[in-house]
Design a protein around this motif. Structure first.
Motif, PDB file in Angstrom:
ATOM      1  N   ILE A  30      -6.965-133.242-100.186  1.00 40.86           N
ATOM      2  CA  ILE A  30      -6.941-134.630 -99.701  1.00 40.86           C
ATOM      3  C   ILE A  30      -7.079-135.580-100.881  1.00 40.86           C
ATOM      4  O   ILE A  30      -7.939-135.400-101.752  1.00 40.86           O
ATOM      5  N   ALA A  31      -6.201-136.566-100.914  1.00 41.10           N
ATOM      6  CA  ALA A  31      -6.127-137.487-102.056  1.00 41.10           C
ATOM      7  C   ALA A  31      -7.401-138.319-102.172  1.00 41.10           C
ATOM      8  O   ALA A  31      -8.085-138.575-101.179  1.00 41.10           O
ATOM      9  N   GLY A  32      -7.713-138.736-103.412  1.00 39.61           N
ATOM     10  CA  GLY A  32      -8.782-139.715-103.621  1.00 39.61           C
ATOM     11  C   GLY A  32     -10.157-139.137-103.818  1.00 39.61           C
ATOM     12  O   GLY A  32     -11.148-139.872-103.859  1.00 39.61           O
ATOM     13  N   ASN A  33     -10.277-137.793-103.943  1.00 40.51           N
ATOM     14  CA  ASN A  33     -11.588-137.168-104.120  1.00 40.51           C
ATOM     15  C   ASN A  33     -11.991-137.252-105.596  1.00 40.51           C
ATOM     16  O   ASN A  33     -11.260-136.768-106.455  1.00 40.51           O
ATOM     17  N   PRO A  34     -13.119-137.853-105.915  1.00 34.13           N
ATOM     18  CA  PRO A  34     -13.516-137.950-107.323  1.00 34.13           C
ATOM     19  C   PRO A  34     -14.035-136.615-107.867  1.00 34.13           C
ATOM     20  O   PRO A  34     -14.312-135.690-107.111  1.00 34.13           O
ATOM     21  N   ASP A  35     -14.169-136.528-109.220  1.00 33.53           N
ATOM     22  CA  ASP A  35     -14.821-135.366-109.837  1.00 33.53           C
ATOM     23  C   ASP A  35     -16.247-135.252-109.309  1.00 33.53           C
ATOM     24  O   ASP A  35     -16.922-136.276-109.151  1.00 33.53           O
ATOM     25  N   TYR A  36     -16.719-134.028-109.092  1.00 35.63           N
ATOM     26  CA  TYR A  36     -18.100-133.855-108.628  1.00 35.63           C
ATOM     27  C   TYR A  36     -18.598-132.478-109.016  1.00 35.63           C
ATOM     28  O   TYR A  36     -17.820-131.558-109.258  1.00 35.63           O
ATOM     29  N   GLU A  37     -19.905-132.344-109.059  1.00 34.40           N
ATOM     30  CA  GLU A  37     -20.568-131.039-109.209  1.00 34.40           C
ATOM     31  C   GLU A  37     -21.786-131.040-108.294  1.00 34.40           C
ATOM     32  O   GLU A  37     -22.417-132.077-108.092  1.00 34.40           O
ATOM     33  N   THR A  38     -22.128-129.860-107.770  1.00 33.70           N
ATOM     34  CA  THR A  38     -23.287-129.714-106.882  1.00 33.70           C
ATOM     35  C   THR A  38     -24.352-128.840-107.547  1.00 33.70           C
ATOM     36  O   THR A  38     -24.015-127.872-108.221  1.00 33.70           O
ATOM     37  N   PHE A  39     -25.613-129.221-107.363  1.00 30.24           N
ATOM     38  CA  PHE A  39     -26.721-128.504-108.002  1.00 30.24           C
ATOM     39  C   PHE A  39     -27.839-128.245-106.994  1.00 30.24           C
ATOM     40  O   PHE A  39     -28.137-129.098-106.173  1.00 30.24           O
ATOM     41  N   GLU A  40     -28.442-127.053-107.094  1.00 26.19           N
ATOM     42  CA  GLU A  40     -29.669-126.773-106.350  1.00 26.19           C
ATOM     43  C   GLU A  40     -30.880-126.876-107.274  1.00 26.19           C
ATOM     44  O   GLU A  40     -32.009-126.950-106.801  1.00 26.19           O
ATOM     45  N   ASP A  41     -30.622-126.882-108.580  1.00 26.98           N
ATOM     46  CA  ASP A  41     -31.682-126.924-109.583  1.00 26.98           C
ATOM     47  C   ASP A  41     -31.725-128.320-110.201  1.00 26.98           C
ATOM     48  O   ASP A  41     -30.749-128.771-110.804  1.00 26.98           O
ATOM     49  N   THR A  42     -32.853-129.015-110.025  1.00 26.65           N
ATOM     50  CA  THR A  42     -32.971-130.388-110.518  1.00 26.65           C
ATOM     51  C   THR A  42     -32.751-130.466-112.023  1.00 26.65           C
ATOM     52  O   THR A  42     -32.073-131.378-112.517  1.00 26.65           O
TER      53      THR A  42
ATOM     54  N   LYS B 108     -10.149-144.634-103.713  1.00 23.39           N
ATOM     55  CA  LYS B 108     -10.801-143.333-103.925  1.00 23.39           C
ATOM     56  C   LYS B 108     -11.908-143.190-102.882  1.00 23.39           C
ATOM     57  O   LYS B 108     -12.469-144.183-102.419  1.00 23.39           O
ATOM     58  N   ILE B 109     -12.260-141.946-102.563  1.00 22.98           N
ATOM     59  CA  ILE B 109     -13.213-141.681-101.481  1.00 22.98           C
ATOM     60  C   ILE B 109     -14.643-141.759-102.009  1.00 22.98           C
ATOM     61  O   ILE B 109     -15.031-140.955-102.862  1.00 22.98           O
ATOM     62  N   VAL B 110     -15.415-142.720-101.504  1.00 25.88           N
ATOM     63  CA  VAL B 110     -16.852-142.741-101.773  1.00 25.88           C
ATOM     64  C   VAL B 110     -17.530-141.722-100.855  1.00 25.88           C
ATOM     65  O   VAL B 110     -18.276-140.860-101.300  1.00 25.88           O
ATOM     66  N   GLU B 111     -17.250-141.818 -99.558  1.00 31.83           N
ATOM     67  CA  GLU B 111     -17.787-140.842 -98.606  1.00 31.83           C
ATOM     68  C   GLU B 111     -17.149-141.069 -97.250  1.00 31.83           C
ATOM     69  O   GLU B 111     -16.494-142.082 -97.002  1.00 31.83           O
TER      70      GLU B 111
ATOM     71  N   PHE C 125     -20.579-130.115 -98.566  1.00 33.67           N
ATOM     72  CA  PHE C 125     -19.493-129.685 -97.676  1.00 33.67           C
ATOM     73  C   PHE C 125     -18.345-130.682 -97.725  1.00 33.67           C
ATOM     74  O   PHE C 125     -17.172-130.309 -97.793  1.00 33.67           O
ATOM     75  N   GLN C 126     -18.695-131.980 -97.683  1.00 34.60           N
ATOM     76  CA  GLN C 126     -17.679-133.034 -97.663  1.00 34.60           C
ATOM     77  C   GLN C 126     -16.739-132.921 -98.860  1.00 34.60           C
ATOM     78  O   GLN C 126     -15.513-132.907 -98.704  1.00 34.60           O
ATOM     79  N   ARG C 127     -17.314-132.849-100.072  1.00 34.20           N
ATOM     80  CA  ARG C 127     -16.479-132.797-101.277  1.00 34.20           C
ATOM     81  C   ARG C 127     -15.650-131.518-101.336  1.00 34.20           C
ATOM     82  O   ARG C 127     -14.475-131.549-101.692  1.00 34.20           O
ATOM     83  N   GLU C 128     -16.261-130.395-100.963  1.00 37.71           N
ATOM     84  CA  GLU C 128     -15.528-129.126-101.010  1.00 37.71           C
ATOM     85  C   GLU C 128     -14.416-129.090 -99.967  1.00 37.71           C
ATOM     86  O   GLU C 128     -13.327-128.575-100.228  1.00 37.71           O
ATOM     87  N   PHE C 129     -14.693-129.656 -98.805  1.00 36.11           N
ATOM     88  CA  PHE C 129     -13.682-129.746 -97.737  1.00 36.11           C
ATOM     89  C   PHE C 129     -12.473-130.567 -98.210  1.00 36.11           C
ATOM     90  O   PHE C 129     -11.319-130.177 -98.015  1.00 36.11           O
ATOM     91  N   LEU C 130     -12.764-131.723 -98.834  1.00 39.53           N
ATOM     92  CA  LEU C 130     -11.674-132.591 -99.309  1.00 39.53           C
ATOM     93  C   LEU C 130     -10.839-131.874-100.372  1.00 39.53           C
ATOM     94  O   LEU C 130      -9.609-131.964-100.376  1.00 39.53           O
ATOM     95  N   ASP C 131     -11.498-131.147-101.265  1.00 44.49           N
ATOM     96  CA  ASP C 131     -10.803-130.377-102.301  1.00 44.49           C
ATOM     97  C   ASP C 131      -9.939-129.281-101.693  1.00 44.49           C
ATOM     98  O   ASP C 131      -8.767-129.120-102.023  1.00 44.49           O
ATOM     99  N   GLU C 132     -10.574-128.523-100.795  1.00 45.57           N
ATOM    100  CA  GLU C 132      -9.920-127.363-100.181  1.00 45.57           C
ATOM    101  C   GLU C 132      -8.630-127.762 -99.467  1.00 45.57           C
ATOM    102  O   GLU C 132      -7.650-127.028 -99.476  1.00 45.57           O
ATOM    103  N   HIS C 133      -8.647-128.950 -98.867  1.00 46.35           N
ATOM    104  CA  HIS C 133      -7.474-129.400 -98.103  1.00 46.35           C
ATOM    105  C   HIS C 133      -6.556-130.306 -98.922  1.00 46.35           C
ATOM    106  O   HIS C 133      -5.606-130.890 -98.374  1.00 46.35           O
TER     107      HIS C 133
END
Length: 432
Positions: free
Chosen positions: A120-132, A280-283, A110-118
């Motif tokens: 907000i500067a400093g959000n690093p590249d990311y991907e989310t997975f439900e499958d290990t 950049k945003i760690v969290e 939620f955090q990363r998607e929220f930052l992207d959606e709005h």
């Protein structure tokens, strides 16, 4: 205006002892509840109740029994459990975000998607997975190093950084072994980490001085991650390796988060990596840091009660004033912490014998014949002085008084050579 304020504190760690001390400096009456009994908080509170702090009904029942007029929720687990929602619902203003806003911490996806959606500067590249296995395949394919994070709460101990703490193969083995429901993989940020904590209410934020935490268990930044072995702040708002413009950029990022979360109230904690391209945003976390609260609250000149009451009354938060002093916080932890901690050592220090340092209890067992360690961080000592070096010496003196029987600490936190390494690291990244 505060004559009848009755403040309820939820939580029983070192961070909450620091909050209790700040509340006790005002003319409010303090009440506290937590799953553990913290002797430092008990010495400051009119009443302490032992209860499950993640049980909203239990917290509300205690709040109502003591006629609490305002509450401060310290840890993240009660926020995730909806304790702030439940208190607000019965008319006890909770200085802490409701569960929906606390997702900025409690759900990394939620955090990363929220930052992207709005935007907000400093959000690093990311991907989310439900499958290990899909996450493991991404690790193999990604051009560069990654930070591996479970999407939910892990008490600051769930992250593994490829190229720093683990190899790619070890990261994949960790994910397969842990079997998390959701995994977030983020580009590894290179630089110096720092935290800015802000008081937030009524659509505005009042920031506090930057702090640098030390997560790794052993000196020289070696060993596994912990909840935090100690931290330091400087006499101004920036840290020695940081420019004023870089601190300001971090605060601007936090302001944009608050603008995007108009209902947010409580503490917003921004964890940043200062890179050669700025912060950049760690969290984000939805509460004070532990240990960072123990750096920030002792130098806060503004009454914490004034802040809480302004927040509750819908008024602008007061401009914050801070003593122009540096702080160094060092945690004493049980031998073997964090992998194989040994409990039961007697703590040979108290507030009176800590010299010029402040003593904050964290996870200890207060018995009739004294205070003993548990398997978690035991207590923190904090030096406050004009310079980091002087503050470090005060903290170190207190650790010497405490002895090392069944305890250990990171003695390098705040020492000149470690601080200088941070400065040199940033100079090198900036090409200076």
């Amino acid at each position: 205006m505060h004559e009848e304020e009755r403040v309820l504190l939820v939580g029983g760690g070192g961070r909450e002892h620091a909050i209790a001390r700040a509340v006790a400096a005002s003319d409010a009456t303090l009440y506290a509840c937590a799953s553990n009994r913290n002797p430092g908080i008990a010495s400051l509170a009119a009443e302490v109740e032992t209860l499950d702090e993640t049980d909203p009904d239990a917290v509300v029942a205690f709040a109502e029994s003591v006629d609490a007029t305002v509450a401060v929720v310290g840890p993240e687990a009660p926020l995730a459990a909806g304790v702030a929602d439940a208190l607000d619902e019965v008319g006890v203003y909770a200085f802490g975000p409701q569960a929906a806003e606390a997702r900025i911490e409690t759900d990394k996806e939620f955090q990363r998607e929220f930052l992207d959606e709005h935007g907000i500067a400093g959000n690093p590249d990311y991907e989310t997975f439900e499958d290990t296995e899909a996450a493991c395949a991404y690790i193999d394919e990604y051009d560069g190093d990654l930070a591996v994070k479970p999407a939910g709460l892990t008490g600051g101990k769930g992250v593994r950084v490829i190229g720093d703490q683990v190899t790619a193969e070890e990261a994949k083995a960790y994910l397969r072994d842990a079997a998390y429901d959701r995994i977030v993989l983020e580009e590894r940020l290179v630089g110096e980490e720092f935290t800015v904590q802000g008081f937030v209410a009524n659509g505005s934020i009042q920031p506090t001085p930057a702090v640098q935490d030390h997560k790794r268990a052993y000196e020289g930044d070696e060993g596994p991650n912990t909840g935090g072995m100690g931290s330091y702040s400087d006499a101004g708002f920036e840290l020695p390796f940081m420019r004023a413009s870089e601190y300001d950029a971090a605060v601007d990022i936090m302001r944009s988060v608050v603008d995007a979360l108009p209902e947010y109230k409580g503490i917003l904690y921004g964890q940043f990596m200062l890179t050669d391209d700025g912060p950049k945003i760690v969290e984000f976390n939805a509460r004070f840091g532990d240990p960072e609260a123990m750096n920030t609250l002792p130098v806060l000149e503004t009454s914490l009660l004034d802040i809480l009451v302004a927040a509750r009354e819908g008024e602008p938060l007061p401009e914050l004033a801070f003593d122009a002093q540096a702080t160094v916080c060092k945690y004493a932890v049980p031998d073997g912490y964090p992998t194989d901690p040994k409990a039961g050592a007697k703590v040979a220090i108290d507030a009176e014998s800590a010299g010029d340092a402040l003593l904050f209890y964290a996870s200890v067992d207060a018995r009739e014949d004294g205070v003993y360690t548990t398997t978690s961080r035991s207590f923190a000592v904090v030096g406050v002085a004009d310079t980091i070096a002087e503050a470090e010496a005060i903290a170190e003196d207190a650790l010497e008084r405490a002895g090392d029987e069944g305890l250990r600490a990171r003695h390098d936190i705040g020492k000149a050579d470690l601080v200088q390494r941070r400065i040199d690291h940033m100079d090198e990244l900036r090409g200076e």
